[in-house]
Design a protein around this motif. Structure first.
Motif, PDB file in Angstrom:
ATOM      1  N   ALA A 144       0.866   1.054   4.918  1.00  0.00           N
ATOM      2  CA  ALA A 144      -0.155  -0.002   4.859  1.00  0.00           C
ATOM      3  C   ALA A 144      -0.411  -0.432   3.419  1.00  0.00           C
ATOM      4  CB  ALA A 144      -1.449   0.483   5.502  1.00  0.00           C
ATOM      5  N   TRP A 145      -0.450   0.527   2.483  1.00  0.00           N
ATOM      6  CA  TRP A 145      -0.679   0.182   1.081  1.00  0.00           C
ATOM      7  C   TRP A 145       0.530  -0.513   0.467  1.00  0.00           C
ATOM      8  CZ3 TRP A 145      -5.041  -0.554  -1.082  1.00  0.00           C
ATOM      9  CH2 TRP A 145      -6.168   0.163  -0.684  1.00  0.00           C
ATOM     10  N   CYS A 146       1.728  -0.089   0.867  1.00  0.00           N
ATOM     11  CA  CYS A 146       2.937  -0.764   0.380  1.00  0.00           C
ATOM     12  C   CYS A 146       2.948  -2.225   0.812  1.00  0.00           C
ATOM     13  CB  CYS A 146       4.182  -0.054   0.900  1.00  0.00           C
ATOM     14  SG  CYS A 146       4.517   1.538   0.111  1.00  0.00           S
ATOM     15  N   LEU A 147       2.607  -2.466   2.065  1.00  0.00           N
ATOM     16  CA  LEU A 147       2.556  -3.841   2.571  1.00  0.00           C
ATOM     17  C   LEU A 147       1.458  -4.637   1.880  1.00  0.00           C
ATOM     18  CD1 LEU A 147       3.111  -3.288   6.408  1.00  0.00           C
ATOM     19  CD2 LEU A 147       4.710  -4.277   4.772  1.00  0.00           C
ATOM     20  N   ALA A 148       0.341  -3.972   1.577  1.00  0.00           N
ATOM     21  CA  ALA A 148      -0.762  -4.659   0.894  1.00  0.00           C
ATOM     22  C   ALA A 148      -0.335  -5.126  -0.497  1.00  0.00           C
ATOM     23  CB  ALA A 148      -1.972  -3.737   0.800  1.00  0.00           C
ATOM     24  N   PHE A 149       0.290  -4.251  -1.259  1.00  0.00           N
ATOM     25  CA  PHE A 149       0.713  -4.621  -2.616  1.00  0.00           C
ATOM     26  C   PHE A 149       1.831  -5.664  -2.592  1.00  0.00           C
ATOM     27  CE2 PHE A 149      -1.218  -0.459  -3.772  1.00  0.00           C
ATOM     28  CZ  PHE A 149      -2.113  -0.941  -4.718  1.00  0.00           C
ATOM     29  N   PHE A 171      -8.216  -4.423   3.183  1.00  0.00           N
ATOM     30  CA  PHE A 171      -9.178  -3.951   4.181  1.00  0.00           C
ATOM     31  C   PHE A 171      -8.472  -3.038   5.173  1.00  0.00           C
ATOM     32  CE2 PHE A 171     -11.322  -3.938   8.194  1.00  0.00           C
ATOM     33  CZ  PHE A 171     -12.683  -4.032   7.924  1.00  0.00           C
ATOM     34  N   PHE A 172      -7.329  -3.493   5.679  1.00  0.00           N
ATOM     35  CA  PHE A 172      -6.577  -2.718   6.657  1.00  0.00           C
ATOM     36  C   PHE A 172      -6.094  -1.399   6.055  1.00  0.00           C
ATOM     37  CE2 PHE A 172      -2.541  -1.656   8.775  1.00  0.00           C
ATOM     38  CZ  PHE A 172      -2.980  -1.577  10.093  1.00  0.00           C
ATOM     39  N   ALA A 173      -5.569  -1.451   4.834  1.00  0.00           N
ATOM     40  CA  ALA A 173      -5.028  -0.244   4.205  1.00  0.00           C
ATOM     41  C   ALA A 173      -6.118   0.783   3.926  1.00  0.00           C
ATOM     42  CB  ALA A 173      -4.303  -0.614   2.913  1.00  0.00           C
ATOM     43  N   SER A 174      -7.256   0.350   3.419  1.00  0.00           N
ATOM     44  CA  SER A 174      -8.341   1.285   3.124  1.00  0.00           C
ATOM     45  C   SER A 174      -8.922   1.873   4.401  1.00  0.00           C
ATOM     46  CB  SER A 174      -9.444   0.587   2.317  1.00  0.00           C
ATOM     47  OG  SER A 174      -9.971  -0.530   3.017  1.00  0.00           O
ATOM     48  N   TYR A 175      -9.042   1.068   5.452  1.00  0.00           N
ATOM     49  CA  TYR A 175      -9.581   1.555   6.718  1.00  0.00           C
ATOM     50  C   TYR A 175      -8.633   2.579   7.347  1.00  0.00           C
ATOM     51  CZ  TYR A 175     -12.167   1.385  11.131  1.00  0.00           C
ATOM     52  OH  TYR A 175     -12.920   1.718  12.225  1.00  0.00           O
ATOM     53  N   VAL A 176      -7.332   2.274   7.352  1.00  0.00           N
ATOM     54  CA  VAL A 176      -6.338   3.190   7.913  1.00  0.00           C
ATOM     55  C   VAL A 176      -6.297   4.495   7.112  1.00  0.00           C
ATOM     56  CG1 VAL A 176      -3.859   3.549   8.244  1.00  0.00           C
ATOM     57  CG2 VAL A 176      -4.916   1.427   8.984  1.00  0.00           C
ATOM     58  N   LYS A 207       1.371  12.212   9.180  1.00  0.00           N
ATOM     59  CA  LYS A 207       0.159  11.430   9.431  1.00  0.00           C
ATOM     60  C   LYS A 207      -0.159  10.438   8.308  1.00  0.00           C
ATOM     61  CE  LYS A 207      -3.021  14.879   7.524  1.00  0.00           C
ATOM     62  NZ  LYS A 207      -4.187  15.736   7.809  1.00  0.00           N
ATOM     63  N   TRP A 208       0.312  10.740   7.071  1.00  0.00           N
ATOM     64  CA  TRP A 208       0.015   9.862   5.944  1.00  0.00           C
ATOM     65  C   TRP A 208       1.023   8.729   5.797  1.00  0.00           C
ATOM     66  CZ3 TRP A 208      -4.498   9.713   3.660  1.00  0.00           C
ATOM     67  CH2 TRP A 208      -5.322  10.850   3.698  1.00  0.00           C
ATOM     68  N   VAL A 209       2.067   8.746   6.631  1.00  0.00           N
ATOM     69  CA  VAL A 209       3.086   7.705   6.524  1.00  0.00           C
ATOM     70  C   VAL A 209       2.485   6.331   6.818  1.00  0.00           C
ATOM     71  CG1 VAL A 209       5.238   6.826   7.496  1.00  0.00           C
ATOM     72  CG2 VAL A 209       4.977   9.276   7.046  1.00  0.00           C
ATOM     73  N   VAL A 260       2.365 -10.836   6.827  1.00  0.00           N
ATOM     74  CA  VAL A 260       1.897  -9.534   7.317  1.00  0.00           C
ATOM     75  C   VAL A 260       0.543  -9.626   8.025  1.00  0.00           C
ATOM     76  CG1 VAL A 260       0.982  -7.308   6.509  1.00  0.00           C
ATOM     77  CG2 VAL A 260       3.259  -8.042   5.822  1.00  0.00           C
ATOM     78  N   PRO A 261      -0.456 -10.371   7.475  1.00  0.00           N
ATOM     79  CA  PRO A 261      -1.726 -10.479   8.203  1.00  0.00           C
ATOM     80  C   PRO A 261      -1.568 -11.063   9.606  1.00  0.00           C
ATOM     81  CG  PRO A 261      -2.014 -11.203   5.946  1.00  0.00           C
ATOM     82  CD  PRO A 261      -0.541 -11.015   6.145  1.00  0.00           C
ATOM     83  N   ILE A 262      -0.631 -11.996   9.778  1.00  0.00           N
ATOM     84  CA  ILE A 262      -0.396 -12.559  11.106  1.00  0.00           C
ATOM     85  C   ILE A 262       0.195 -11.498  12.023  1.00  0.00           C
ATOM     86  CG2 ILE A 262       0.760 -14.377  12.408  1.00  0.00           C
ATOM     87  CD1 ILE A 262      -1.328 -15.386  10.473  1.00  0.00           C
ATOM     88  N   PHE A 263       1.150 -10.735  11.508  1.00  0.00           N
ATOM     89  CA  PHE A 263       1.774  -9.687  12.311  1.00  0.00           C
ATOM     90  C   PHE A 263       0.748  -8.635  12.723  1.00  0.00           C
ATOM     91  CE2 PHE A 263       5.814 -10.660   9.726  1.00  0.00           C
ATOM     92  CZ  PHE A 263       6.153 -11.678  10.618  1.00  0.00           C
ATOM     93  N   ILE A 264      -0.116  -8.240  11.790  1.00  0.00           N
ATOM     94  CA  ILE A 264      -1.136  -7.238  12.103  1.00  0.00           C
ATOM     95  C   ILE A 264      -2.127  -7.781  13.118  1.00  0.00           C
ATOM     96  CG2 ILE A 264      -3.052  -5.903  11.150  1.00  0.00           C
ATOM     97  CD1 ILE A 264      -1.514  -5.649   8.561  1.00  0.00           C
TER      98      ILE A 264
END
Length: 225
Positions: free
Chosen positions: A132-137, A104-109, A125-127, A33-37
């Motif tokens: 982002a949090w689902c991908l983080a976990f 970092f990405f999830a909290s910033y978004v 808007k919250w989707v 995921v970090p590479i994709f982002i």
């Protein structure tokens, strides 16, 4: 006798799992995921949207990644034995880069969404923040499941990314975002059409309506053959 050269791998892209483990196969892709982002997300955002907000977020990711690597080289905590058996773990493990990047990405978004500085302002808007949090976990879980990190290393990386994401947004919201109008008027931004749309509540709707209006205005002066 010819000795074969020693080969190294790029650890961020070399993710291994047990053959036949379907969950491991899925989590191996999640671990990328970090590479994709970084590549698909920030690079395409830079090329096609050229938003100051995206550039500022990307800069924060670079700084947080450097901070994580700096801490790793100070603490020098080894990765678990499961990672050594994979044969691709040549760096230190505490804190986890993957966990730091995704939180970092999830909290910033999430903060962008809360402050209504995202691409849309509708009921969905919250989707983006939830995704982002689902991908983080899932990324954090994948690093432990696949044997690349211990639970403590993943938690440390997640905490660091969460704190840095909030801090970087606070820096931007308090000191930088108000300067975006002046920055977008500089020569370099005008040359590459780098813009700021944070003042527009719903960027997607704004672009859609203006695109239709521009097409309608052009169509009034021409006829289809």
């Amino acid at each position: 006798m010819n000795v074969p050269p020693l080969l190294e791998t790029v650890e961020m892209t070399d993710v291994r799992y047990l053959k036949g483990d379907h969950l491991g196969h899925f989590l191996a892709w999640i671990s990328l995921v970090p590479i994709f982002i970084s590549i698909a997300g920030f690079l395409s955002h830079l090329i096609f949207r050229r938003e100051l907000q995206g550039l500022f977020c990307a800069l924060g990711h670079v700084i947080s990644l450097l901070s994580t690597n700096f801490i790793k080289n100070i603490v020098k905590q080894a990765r678990p034995q499961t990672c050594a058996m994979l044969g691709v773990c040549h760096s230190y493990g505490w804190p986890s880069n993957h966990s730091q990047f995704t939180t970092f990405f999830a909290s910033y978004v999430s903060l962008l969404t809360y402050r209504r500085l995202g691409l849309c302002n509708g009921k969905f808007k919250w989707v983006g923040a939830a995704l982002a949090w689902c991908l983080a976990f899932l990324t954090m879980y994948s690093r432990v499941y696949l044997g690349y990190h211990t639970f403590d290393q993943v938690v440390a990386g997640a905490f660091l990314g969460f704190v840095l994401g909030i801090f970087w947004f606070w820096v931007g919201y308090s000191f930088i975002f108000c300067s975006f109008p002046a920055i977008e008027n500089c020569k370099l931004c005008r040359m590459f059409c780098i813009k700021d749309t944070s003042h527009i509540p719903d960027v997607m709707k704004f672009e859609y309506e203006n695109s239709k209006a521009a097409r309608k205005a052009k169509a009034t002066g021409c006829k289809c053959l």
